[in-house]
Design a protein around this motif. Structure first.
Motif, PDB file in Angstrom:
ATOM      1  N   UNK A 137      18.430  34.970  57.865  1.00 13.34           N
ATOM      2  CA  UNK A 137      20.312  34.950  58.071  1.00 13.34           C
ATOM      3  C   UNK A 137      20.470  35.899  56.850  1.00 13.34           C
ATOM      4  N   UNK A 140      26.215  38.494  56.689  1.00 19.34           N
ATOM      5  CA  UNK A 140      27.662  37.475  56.800  1.00 19.34           C
ATOM      6  C   UNK A 140      28.032  36.243  57.434  1.00 19.34           C
ATOM      7  N   UNK A 141      26.340  35.764  57.738  1.00 18.51           N
ATOM      8  CA  UNK A 141      26.526  34.505  57.876  1.00 18.51           C
ATOM      9  C   UNK A 141      26.666  33.389  57.603  1.00 18.51           C
TER      10      UNK A 141
ATOM     11  N   UNK B  12      31.476  42.716  60.492  1.00 20.62           N
ATOM     12  CA  UNK B  12      31.907  41.470  60.726  1.00 20.62           C
ATOM     13  C   UNK B  12      32.458  40.997  60.468  1.00 20.62           C
ATOM     14  N   UNK B  13      32.742  39.448  60.483  1.00 22.14           N
ATOM     15  CA  UNK B  13      33.925  38.691  59.599  1.00 22.14           C
ATOM     16  C   UNK B  13      32.697  37.929  58.711  1.00 22.14           C
ATOM     17  N   UNK B  14      33.216  37.250  57.725  1.00 24.31           N
ATOM     18  CA  UNK B  14      32.455  36.645  57.337  1.00 24.31           C
ATOM     19  C   UNK B  14      32.423  35.382  57.688  1.00 24.31           C
ATOM     20  N   UNK B  15      31.020  34.396  57.489  1.00 20.49           N
ATOM     21  CA  UNK B  15      31.226  33.520  58.152  1.00 20.49           C
ATOM     22  C   UNK B  15      31.757  32.836  59.108  1.00 20.49           C
ATOM     23  N   UNK B  17      31.304  31.634  61.767  1.00 18.26           N
ATOM     24  CA  UNK B  17      30.179  31.102  62.649  1.00 18.26           C
ATOM     25  C   UNK B  17      30.186  30.829  64.272  1.00 18.26           C
ATOM     26  N   UNK B 216      23.208  51.959  57.660  1.00 18.51           N
ATOM     27  CA  UNK B 216      24.708  51.516  57.277  1.00 18.51           C
ATOM     28  C   UNK B 216      25.364  52.670  57.812  1.00 18.51           C
ATOM     29  N   UNK B 292      23.931  39.790  65.804  1.00 22.97           N
ATOM     30  CA  UNK B 292      22.901  39.453  65.112  1.00 22.97           C
ATOM     31  C   UNK B 292      23.009  39.750  63.644  1.00 22.97           C
ATOM     32  N   UNK B 293      23.913  40.298  63.481  1.00 21.08           N
ATOM     33  CA  UNK B 293      24.428  40.360  61.715  1.00 21.08           C
ATOM     34  C   UNK B 293      25.353  39.032  61.843  1.00 21.08           C
ATOM     35  N   UNK B 294      25.775  38.642  62.669  1.00 21.13           N
ATOM     36  CA  UNK B 294      26.995  37.230  62.714  1.00 21.13           C
ATOM     37  C   UNK B 294      26.373  35.800  62.508  1.00 21.13           C
ATOM     38  N   UNK B 295      25.008  36.437  63.764  1.00 23.37           N
ATOM     39  CA  UNK B 295      24.934  34.811  64.328  1.00 23.37           C
ATOM     40  C   UNK B 295      23.423  34.947  64.925  1.00 23.37           C
ATOM     41  N   UNK B 296      23.104  35.248  63.552  1.00 22.56           N
ATOM     42  CA  UNK B 296      21.665  35.271  63.593  1.00 22.56           C
ATOM     43  C   UNK B 296      20.800  34.073  62.486  1.00 22.56           C
ATOM     44  N   UNK B 297      19.288  34.037  63.174  1.00 26.44           N
ATOM     45  CA  UNK B 297      18.683  32.967  62.332  1.00 26.44           C
ATOM     46  C   UNK B 297      19.099  31.384  62.537  1.00 26.44           C
ATOM     47  N   UNK B 298      17.743  30.763  62.181  1.00 28.62           N
ATOM     48  CA  UNK B 298      18.095  29.409  62.404  1.00 28.62           C
ATOM     49  C   UNK B 298      19.267  28.771  62.013  1.00 28.62           C
ATOM     50  N   UNK B 299      20.120  28.287  62.373  1.00 32.49           N
ATOM     51  CA  UNK B 299      20.916  27.831  61.533  1.00 32.49           C
ATOM     52  C   UNK B 299      21.498  26.483  60.944  1.00 32.49           C
TER      53      UNK B 299
END
Lengths: 250, 299
Positions: A137, A140-141, B12-15, B17, B216, B292-299
């Motif tokens: 991840x 920010x997530x 990005x907004x932290x968290x 989701x 960045x 990608x930065x805000x909603x990436x990866x398996x949640x």
């Protein structure tokens, strides 16, 4: 002291332009010792920690890590910083990198480890602190507590001799504080040498071997947590602790 | 600025989701309609049709229109010239693609030079600043003329005589000055705590730049970088002043032969048609990075 201190600070002075923030700090930290630095905002806690790993140049005085003077001229600061981990109040993770890359950047680029070795250690550390499922991840997530734990793992991945924690829970929502404090407790239990600047007095009382009260740029009083919190000698220490109690934070 | 955002504003907004990605930046003009409901949409459609209909009607019925139509919108000349212009437009594409590659590299070097701290680097900083001041100040067309006609006349051994070579050099010199400033703004927008945290890991200044600051910074300045790329693309037409037959020169030749301006309109259309997809592409890049930065990866 017979053995060499893990960290020794002698007569440290630090000014920002006209403002003298640290007015002669003397502090010795033994190996495996946990020292908590308490004090009001602006008393110089953060500056003290930033001076220890030379993020701030010092005006006078010496800092020694395991007997080696790091404030001497011509010292390779990058090598020193590799031995001193620091975790910041605002996490400061790299937002454009995954958690795994955040953790492996230092070992690979500063220590010259292979990617495989760095990732193996990172994965192991992330697992140990309950972050294994976050490795791909982006920061920010994550929640603030998770981000701060990643920041701690990032510092640990460098296998530092000393860890400096700069008010690591101050930017967190109250319900997230515990998860970060538990990580630090685990580090203390594992024998990590730490200097912790904190506002969490209950935590400091639990975890510290020694508490230093920093006031107006000097360590006004230091001692065992029971002594500092139950019967502080200095009037200013008493007043500071009273203000914390009045604020309902102890 | 694409979509009206300043660099650095798409942090990005932290968290965040559950927040949907706010990458739908191409449709900002139409976005307010969502809140208005069916009645709002009806009003929007009617008022748009009325206003644009009135404009078109006014133009087409004006007394000068037949003349304008013949001089600028002659269909036969249009199709005829379009193929010839397209044939030469490849040369423009070559010019601006090659120039852009060098611009992106040279500008980054300049920006990093100017961002170096420490007294040792003072000459480098002065050099970079002087370069930027110089080449931003002189009109592009002057630099092209000076180098395009001037440099080959020196007849120095090993220095190319080709006007196209010097035209590309001129464009690189001018545009790298602009782009260096864009990069520099991006570099300066990176919070010092990012540098502190990289240095705290024991990374050298150079590696901190390379792994933490520049990646960045570049992400943040993608929209203004595109701005300058489009500028460069358009200014590839300035090479025509050297007598080099690229698309504009070709349009000029046809225009002079036919006593008609339609070839210019055809060329303008070519520029518009290639620019729009570029803008959408950058929008997509920015949105993808954000997603990608805000909603990436398996949640």
């Amino acid at each position: 002291m017979a053995e060499t201190a893990a960290l020794a600070i002698e007569g440290l002075h630090k000014s920002f332009d006209e403002l003298e923030v640290l007015k002669g700090i003397d502090l010795e930290v033994r190996e495996h010792e946990v020292v908590c630095v308490i004090g009001a905002s602006g008393s110089g806690k953060s500056t003290l920690l930033r001076c220890i790993n030379l993020l701030e140049p010092v005006n006078a005085g010496r800092v020694l890590i395991e007997g080696e003077e790091i404030t001497a001229r011509g010292v390779d600061v990058n090598r020193i910083r590799q031995r001193v981990g620091i975790v910041f109040q605002a996490f400061n993770l790299f937002p454009h990198m995954t958690v795994l890359r955040n953790v492996t950047l230092g070992p690979i680029e500063a220590l010259g480890w292979s990617k495989a070795d760095a990732e193996a250690l990172a994965t192991q550390l992330l697992e140990r602190f309950g972050l294994a499922d976050k490795r791909d991840d982006y920061p920010d997530r994550l929640s603030g507590g998770q981000q701060q734990r990643v920041a701690i793992v990032r510092a640990l991945a460098m296998k530092p001799d000393v860890m400096l924690l700069d008010e690591v829970t101050s930017a967190l929502d109250p319900e997230l504080v515990a998860e970060v404090l538990n990580v630090i407790r685990e580090l203390a239990a594992g024998g990590m040498t730490m200097v912790i600047a904190t506002h969490e007095m209950g935590f400091a009382r639990d975890i510290a071997h020694r508490v230093c009260f920093l006031d107006e740029g000097v360590i006004l009083e230091e001692g065992a947590p029971e002594q500092i919190f139950s019967s502080p000698r200095e009037e200013r220490t008493q007043r500071f602790l009273q203000s914390i109690i009045d604020a309902g934070r102890m | 600025m694409i979509g009206g955002r300043a660099p650095g504003e798409f942090e990005g907004l932290p968290g965040g989701g559950s927040t949907p990605p706010t990458g739908d930046r191409g449709s900002k003009i139409l976005a307010p309609l969502k809140a208005e409901g069916a009645r709002g949409v009806t009003i929007a459609v009617v008022s748009t049709v009325v206003v644009f209909g009135a404009i078109v009607f006014a133009v087409l019925t004006s007394s000068g229109w037949p003349v304008i139509k013949e001089a600028f919108f002659d269909p036969t000349i249009f199709w005829d010239s379009l193929s010839k212009i397209m044939g030469k437009f490849g040369r423009n594409v070559f010019i601006f693609v090659v120039a852009e590659i060098f611009v992106l590299i040279l500008a980054l070097i300049l920006a990093v030079m100017r961002s170096l701290r420490g007294p040792v680097f003072t000459p480098l900083r002065i050099l970079a600043a002087a370069y930027t001041d110089l080449f931003r100040a002189v009109p592009t067309i002057l630099v092209i003329l000076l180098l395009g006609f001037g440099a080959p006349s020196l007849q120095i051994m090993g220095v190319p005589h080709s006007d196209i070579f010097w035209a590309i050099v001129a464009l690189v010199l001018v545009y790298s000055a602009y782009v260096a400033e864009v990069y520099r703004a991006g570099i300066q927008s990176i919070h010092p705590s990012q540098v502190a945290s990289a240095r705290a890991l024991g990374l050298s200044r150079g590696k901190t730049m390379r792994f933490v600051v520049v990646p960045q910074a570049v992400r943040r300045v993608l929209p203004p970088l595109l701005n300058d790329f489009i500028g460069l693309q358009k200014d590839s037409a300035l090479v025509a002043v050297l007598g080099y037959t690229e698309a504009l020169r070709q349009a000029q030749i046809i225009s002079a032969a036919e006593f008609d301006f339609t070839p210019y309109v055809a060329l303008a259309l070519v520029y518009i048609v290639i620019t729009i997809p570029e803008a959408r592409f950058v929008d997509w890049l920015v949105a993808r990075d954000q997603r990608r930065r805000q909603a990436a990866g398996g949640v």
